[in-house]
Design an enzyme around this catalytic site. Sequence first.
Site, PDB file in Angstrom:
ATOM      1  N   ARG A   1     -10.184   1.471  -6.870  1.00 19.34           N
ATOM      2  CA  ARG A   1     -10.926   0.692  -5.879  1.00 19.34           C
ATOM      3  C   ARG A   1     -12.391   0.685  -6.313  1.00 19.34           C
ATOM      4  NH1 ARG A   1     -10.758  -0.738  -0.247  1.00 19.34           N
ATOM      5  NH2 ARG A   1     -12.817  -0.671   0.729  1.00 19.34           N
TER       6      ARG A   1
ATOM      7  N   HIS B   1      -8.058  -8.461  -3.580  1.00 23.11           N
ATOM      8  CA  HIS B   1      -7.648  -7.341  -2.713  1.00 23.11           C
ATOM      9  C   HIS B   1      -6.153  -7.512  -2.387  1.00 23.11           C
ATOM     10  CE1 HIS B   1      -7.939  -3.993  -0.212  1.00 23.11           C
ATOM     11  NE2 HIS B   1      -8.767  -4.411   0.729  1.00 23.11           N
TER      12      HIS B   1
ATOM     13  N   GLN C   1      -4.129  -5.532   0.463  1.00 24.52           N
ATOM     14  CA  GLN C   1      -4.462  -5.982   1.820  1.00 24.52           C
ATOM     15  C   GLN C   1      -3.636  -7.197   2.212  1.00 24.52           C
ATOM     16  OE1 GLN C   1      -6.868  -4.698   4.209  1.00 24.52           O
ATOM     17  NE2 GLN C   1      -5.641  -6.080   5.456  1.00 24.52           N
TER      18      GLN C   1
ATOM     19  N   ASP D   1     -13.653 -11.792   7.965  1.00 24.15           N
ATOM     20  CA  ASP D   1     -14.049 -10.580   7.257  1.00 24.15           C
ATOM     21  C   ASP D   1     -15.565 -10.436   7.427  1.00 24.15           C
ATOM     22  OD1 ASP D   1     -14.060  -8.353   5.627  1.00 24.15           O
ATOM     23  OD2 ASP D   1     -13.762  -9.448   3.755  1.00 24.15           O
TER      24      ASP D   1
ATOM     25  N   CYS E   1      -9.549  -7.511   8.133  1.00 24.06           N
ATOM     26  CA  CYS E   1      -9.145  -6.424   7.235  1.00 24.06           C
ATOM     27  C   CYS E   1      -9.869  -5.118   7.525  1.00 24.06           C
ATOM     28  CB  CYS E   1      -9.321  -6.838   5.778  1.00 24.06           C
ATOM     29  SG  CYS E   1     -10.986  -7.399   5.366  1.00 24.06           S
TER      30      CYS E   1
ATOM     31  N   ARG F   1      -1.224  -1.303   5.991  1.00 25.02           N
ATOM     32  CA  ARG F   1      -1.718  -1.005   4.644  1.00 25.02           C
ATOM     33  C   ARG F   1      -0.891   0.131   4.036  1.00 25.02           C
ATOM     34  NH1 ARG F   1      -6.704  -1.764   2.924  1.00 25.02           N
ATOM     35  NH2 ARG F   1      -5.717  -1.411   0.905  1.00 25.02           N
TER      36      ARG F   1
END
Length: 318
Positions: A112, A139, A142, A234, A275, A303
């Site tokens: 990440r 991502h 996600q 987001d 998210c 997740r």
Amino acid sequence: MKTEIKDGLLGKSFLTLKDFTPDEIEYLIELSAELKSKKKNGLVGNSLQGKNIALIFEKASTRTRCAFTVAARDEGGYPEYLGINDIQLGGKESVEDTARVLGRMFDGIEFRGFEQETVEKLAKYSGVPVWNGLTDMYHPTQILADFLTVKENFGRLKGLNFTYIGDGRNNMGNSLMIGASKLGVNITIIAPASLWPQEELVEECKIFALNSGSTIKLTENIDDVKGSDVIYTDVWCSMGEEDKAQERIKLLSPFQVNTALMNKTEKETTIFMHCLPAIKGKEVTEEVFESKQSVVFDEAENRMHTIKAVMVATLGNY
């Protein structure tokens, strides 16, 4: 078909959904639902028994770190957290050399961080499955959680109308467009034209959409949320872009998800997604975030289940 997909995923890295067929993505979502059901019934597995998993984090994390840790342990694996100050990645030692060292010690690697190139080098040189926990470009874990959540609410994905509003060219805008176009979900991205996804990616996704029967629409008009089954937003400034906060607030304030915007869908069944973490009062109001339409914490929990599915499918014995 499922056996063929399962065999084809073993040993494969998970860097972007562009690398996966619609059938493979759907398989991962189905596997996630199966593993979630088992966990809810108190059943854990051993498909990762004896597997050591490196968790590399250049960026701070709540959901990604906890999801990988719990998911690995649920299946008998051992996760080892490697923070930015714990290893030499890209500092005294090149990414390529770090990858070759970690690949000899670990069975799988999560990354990440910032550069997509870093996670791609880890996959190229480590010799083990590498999973993208987030980069500035994509991502993908996600997106699996998002579409599992959507399917739980509507019982299907194909043909649904999905709207992403806000910063359309960040990793979420990019990845949602890829996932939706692969799975036959109609996607609308509502954002200032200066924050639309790169044209090259849009054209690539249009080919995916042509094959799946979905549509892609880029617009600046918030009234185009009409008919949306999902409204998704987001943060307006991704990690590393804090210096652009005031500029983004001014530019994106008209694109805030609030009750008036949710009502524009003209559907009582529309759900709200994010998210996380959310900056309430900016991209979304407290009222919408806490409403019955909000499924953000189902999404957050998912997740873990979808990350577990990715590790089990690419590394495990299941």
